[in-house]
Scaffold this motif. Sequence first.
Motif, PDB file in Angstrom:
ATOM      1  N   ILE B 128     -57.017  13.455 -16.382  1.00 34.91           N
ATOM      2  CA  ILE B 128     -56.804  12.025 -16.150  1.00 34.91           C
ATOM      3  C   ILE B 128     -56.583  11.770 -14.658  1.00 34.91           C
ATOM      4  O   ILE B 128     -57.179  10.860 -14.072  1.00 34.91           O
ATOM      5  N   TRP B 129     -55.759  12.627 -14.042  1.00 31.90           N
ATOM      6  CA  TRP B 129     -55.485  12.443 -12.613  1.00 31.90           C
ATOM      7  C   TRP B 129     -56.782  12.541 -11.803  1.00 31.90           C
ATOM      8  O   TRP B 129     -57.072  11.690 -10.963  1.00 31.90           O
ATOM      9  N   SER B 130     -57.573  13.550 -12.091  1.00 31.62           N
ATOM     10  CA  SER B 130     -58.831  13.737 -11.369  1.00 31.62           C
ATOM     11  C   SER B 130     -59.752  12.533 -11.528  1.00 31.62           C
ATOM     12  O   SER B 130     -60.364  12.072 -10.578  1.00 31.62           O
ATOM     13  N   ALA B 131     -59.825  12.036 -12.774  1.00 30.78           N
ATOM     14  CA  ALA B 131     -60.743  10.930 -13.025  1.00 30.78           C
ATOM     15  C   ALA B 131     -60.232   9.640 -12.401  1.00 30.78           C
ATOM     16  O   ALA B 131     -61.010   8.778 -11.992  1.00 30.78           O
ATOM     17  N   ALA B 132     -58.900   9.503 -12.304  1.00 30.31           N
ATOM     18  CA  ALA B 132     -58.348   8.277 -11.724  1.00 30.31           C
ATOM     19  C   ALA B 132     -58.490   8.271 -10.208  1.00 30.31           C
ATOM     20  O   ALA B 132     -58.504   7.217  -9.588  1.00 30.31           O
ATOM     21  N   HIS B 133     -58.597   9.460  -9.608  1.00 25.08           N
ATOM     22  CA  HIS B 133     -58.795   9.546  -8.153  1.00 25.08           C
ATOM     23  C   HIS B 133     -60.033  10.371  -7.863  1.00 25.08           C
ATOM     24  O   HIS B 133     -59.941  11.425  -7.248  1.00 25.08           O
ATOM     25  N   PRO B 134     -61.199   9.950  -8.353  1.00 28.82           N
ATOM     26  CA  PRO B 134     -62.374  10.818  -8.226  1.00 28.82           C
ATOM     27  C   PRO B 134     -62.752  11.029  -6.758  1.00 28.82           C
ATOM     28  O   PRO B 134     -62.680  10.102  -5.949  1.00 28.82           O
ATOM     29  N   TYR B 135     -63.138  12.239  -6.450  1.00 30.31           N
ATOM     30  CA  TYR B 135     -63.614  12.618  -5.111  1.00 30.31           C
ATOM     31  C   TYR B 135     -62.550  12.449  -4.032  1.00 30.31           C
ATOM     32  O   TYR B 135     -62.847  12.466  -2.854  1.00 30.31           O
ATOM     33  N   SER B 136     -61.285  12.277  -4.453  1.00 27.87           N
ATOM     34  CA  SER B 136     -60.209  12.260  -3.457  1.00 27.87           C
ATOM     35  C   SER B 136     -59.903  13.708  -3.082  1.00 27.87           C
ATOM     36  O   SER B 136     -60.443  14.641  -3.681  1.00 27.87           O
ATOM     37  N   ARG B 137     -59.010  13.911  -2.102  1.00 26.31           N
ATOM     38  CA  ARG B 137     -58.695  15.277  -1.685  1.00 26.31           C
ATOM     39  C   ARG B 137     -58.061  16.058  -2.848  1.00 26.31           C
ATOM     40  O   ARG B 137     -58.438  17.187  -3.132  1.00 26.31           O
ATOM     41  N   SER B 138     -57.116  15.393  -3.558  1.00 27.17           N
ATOM     42  CA  SER B 138     -56.436  16.107  -4.646  1.00 27.17           C
ATOM     43  C   SER B 138     -57.430  16.511  -5.732  1.00 27.17           C
ATOM     44  O   SER B 138     -57.338  17.586  -6.309  1.00 27.17           O
ATOM     45  N   ASP B 139     -58.401  15.624  -6.005  1.00 29.57           N
ATOM     46  CA  ASP B 139     -59.404  15.937  -7.022  1.00 29.57           C
ATOM     47  C   ASP B 139     -60.248  17.127  -6.579  1.00 29.57           C
ATOM     48  O   ASP B 139     -60.529  18.024  -7.369  1.00 29.57           O
ATOM     49  N   THR B 140     -60.637  17.132  -5.302  1.00 28.14           N
ATOM     50  CA  THR B 140     -61.483  18.220  -4.798  1.00 28.14           C
ATOM     51  C   THR B 140     -60.748  19.550  -4.890  1.00 28.14           C
ATOM     52  O   THR B 140     -61.300  20.546  -5.365  1.00 28.14           O
TER      53      THR B 140
END
Lengths: 617, 342
Positions: B128-140
């Motif tokens: 959920i976190w990854s999808a809510a902040h897609p392509y952000s640093r945390s997601d990467t």
Amino acid sequence: MPPLLEIDGLKTYFDTDNGTVKAVDDLTLQLYPGKTLGLVGESGSGKSVTSLTILRLLPDVGARIASGRISFLGKDLVRMPMQEMRRLRGKEISMIFQEPGTSLNPVYRVGDQVMEAMLLHQPITRAEARAKAIDLFREVGIPDPERRIDSYPHEMSGGQKQRVMIAMALSCSPKVLIADEPTTALDVTIQKQILDLIRKLQVERQMAVLFITHDLGVIAEIADDVAVMYRGKLVEHGPVLDIFRNPQHPYTKGLLACRPRLDAVCRRLTTVADYMQTEVLDSGELVITEKTLSPERQREIESRGRGRLLHPAAELEALGYPFQPGEHPEGTQTVAASELPVLTVRDLKVHFPIKSGLFRRVIGHVRAVDGVSFNVYRGQTLGLVGESGCGKTTTGRAIMRLLSVTSGSIVFDGDDWAKIGGARLRQKRRKLQIIFQDPYNSLNPRLSVEEMLTEAMQVHQLGKNANDRRDRAAALLEEVGLLAEHLRRYPHEFSGGQRQRIGIARALAVEPEFIICDESVSALDVSVQAQVLNLLKDLQERRGLTYIFISHDLSVVKFMADMMAVMNAGKIVEFGPSEQIYAHPQEEYTQRLIDAIPQVSLAAIETRQAKANATVD
Amino acid sequence: MASYLLRRLFLMVLTMMGIIVVSFLVMRLAPGDPAELKYGGAEQAAAGINSERGTEAAITRFREKFKFDQPLYIQFGYFLKRLATGDLIFFQREVPIWGELWDALKVTMLLNLFVFVLIYSLSIPAGIWSAAHPYSRSDTVLTITLFLLYSLPSFWVAELMRMAVMSEWWTQVGVTPPILPILGLKSSNYMALSPTGRFLDYLQHIILPVSCMTYGGLAYISRQMRAGMLEVIRQDYIRTAEAKGCSKTRVILVHALRNSLFPIITLLASLLPFLVGGSVIIEYIFNIPGMGKLSYECILRREYDFVMATLILSAVLTLVGILISDVLYVLVNPRVSFESER
């Protein structure tokens, strides 16, 4: 009266790999309480982006508001913090969207979705919200609201879902309502109901409405003022009567002319391209040159091509429309008495079983098509018209042998469909092709245009070798108004209208004699629709094609078809020459279909405005 | 719904019969039988532990007793009879399988329960976190880490972990290695501990095996969750929710989450059999007396009854898992109904 919402010099840009796209370029508009502003333009003109910009619903990546102000009650929406923006959304400014089918969350009950907006913005209890939601459902005309409030979206029809969307948008009594193509995905009959509803609510609640559409016909039904957008720029803006009485910009003139008119007989439609020429300079600037279209030239365009081709005189007489040359438009002919129909459908029934219980017993049937009979002669166009669910598409699919028939016979080109198989069936199938409704989903995204066109040729062993097939494909593309160099491209590189041309080229690739057009222009903008309709007529005359043209829009069917069948609940309720069905409808249902078509006449607009003023007073 | 369940149960019985026949036959394709291994095995001969070893007579007597000399269909019938009466045994020792099966099952199920809870409770929020902040640093960072984890073979990671906890480096910070138990599930003083002490002792023992068994599934499920969520976030009804004035958190947790759980629910079905299957490699490396280790040993010893019992058990769980996920699917997705196949 001061404006409620003022858009001033708005520029919304999209940064893409190929540079900046100026989706909205220097737009200035005002919305007044109690007034409806119609925003007109084709896909890509920036009208939807404008509405998303007002609510700041643009995608996070790539989109930006380059400059401009949107002031609402003295506050600038462009610079407002997101937190504050969310408090406005759904409360002060709310929105309804084009696709009622996908705009509601499929896993929650519609009532809960309507109540959510109220609970978010107002200090009320769930019980109060529920009572209010039931009242709203009643106000937007959903029958049995106490029960329907607990339905899931998939249990409702498209029109009802749009009513739910409207109820949701109205739930907090907003000052501004933005309606983004709210009727484009609906049948004309439902469109009329929804337009009537929005108009009624707008007057009663004195809201400011921004109504976005590609169809000037709809504008004539609803707007007080009109703004016309073309490629991101505002090209014309004024009171609705002025726009219809005396359009200034060539694009507006073109838009007004390209909708098939019910009251006039024309064989071809004038299109936007007859009114203006566009050219993109090296600097990226767009130059529009107006072409003067004299009345003579317009008449010449509209009378190109053949006149109506009706059933043989004896058959017309049997249908109750005896052929009297004087009563028909010039150039109307009948099929020679000696000719045999190319397609005969007799007492066609397609029933779908409903199964239930432990042993999946059949407990009933959906009678999708219930005893349909008609003839089609070579070179004719038969129009099938009716609302969604009337059985017109199922009839088309049964003729294509895409589904199994319960009973009745279909005789195509001398062969009974039920009795032939193998090589003979394959050979016959080639002659019968279909063009689908949705230009976005009916092309395989992984195939290039060339592969799409040559695949069918290969299946039916047309063309000597790969080179020959490629040449044929290139020629086809040019025939449908595209370029030979488009062969190597993929579907996503084309616009909706261009895709539908590819769909047409694909149907033509196997050199068919008979084409079923299933709502083939319904998903297109009116301006593009006119071009595709003209193309279909040109192809018919050049190649001697026979069409079955299926649509929910009687004006389009009347333009295209020689003979018209009006369908309702799986049956043909009226069958005859299309001009006569329109002029003297026998059935109330047909009359309803005709009444639903938006009227683009000054008198109609004046009557509507007078009525609205009377309500206010 | 009742008639739907009845129909499904009927189909499940048919499927089970097919599975039993096929697995019975497949197992007999492997050469050797329990008799040979009991009396003729080279190992026993060398060790000389068995008084009857090597004698033809003993093998024949054994085969006659358990009908291994009969045609396959008779053997199959004999197996079915014993299955029906619950009379399945370890042939070599001629004792019922149930006691040992139950012990191993308890060990594996408890261990896997920890693994499942960890996988789902970490991967759903991560997705959920990854999808809510897609392509952000945390997601990467999360994406790269998870892909790295997914590609690491668990036996290698297990060895590295063992080496790490046993490293002499720990003495420099004043701890005596190994800092965590690396074998078995109980310390030698287990019986002397209080109930809380026993539980803590158990937790210490499972840290290494559970970590090895968790990270792969964690990576896989959180990727699935992220992909499902990203797909849902693009839908029109998410825009509707935003236009209504929902906060971003509300949009994600209320409007998007339930729609994006469908693929995860489908995955549940494939996970249930793992609950009893156990991991052969991990159980071997950490010397855990679970189902994976026991099944593997029984296959080598040609203990047909035990292997069949575990196969049937996991087949039943697979079928039940599919049924449960189908029912759950209907419950979370109102568009699907038990009667929808027309």
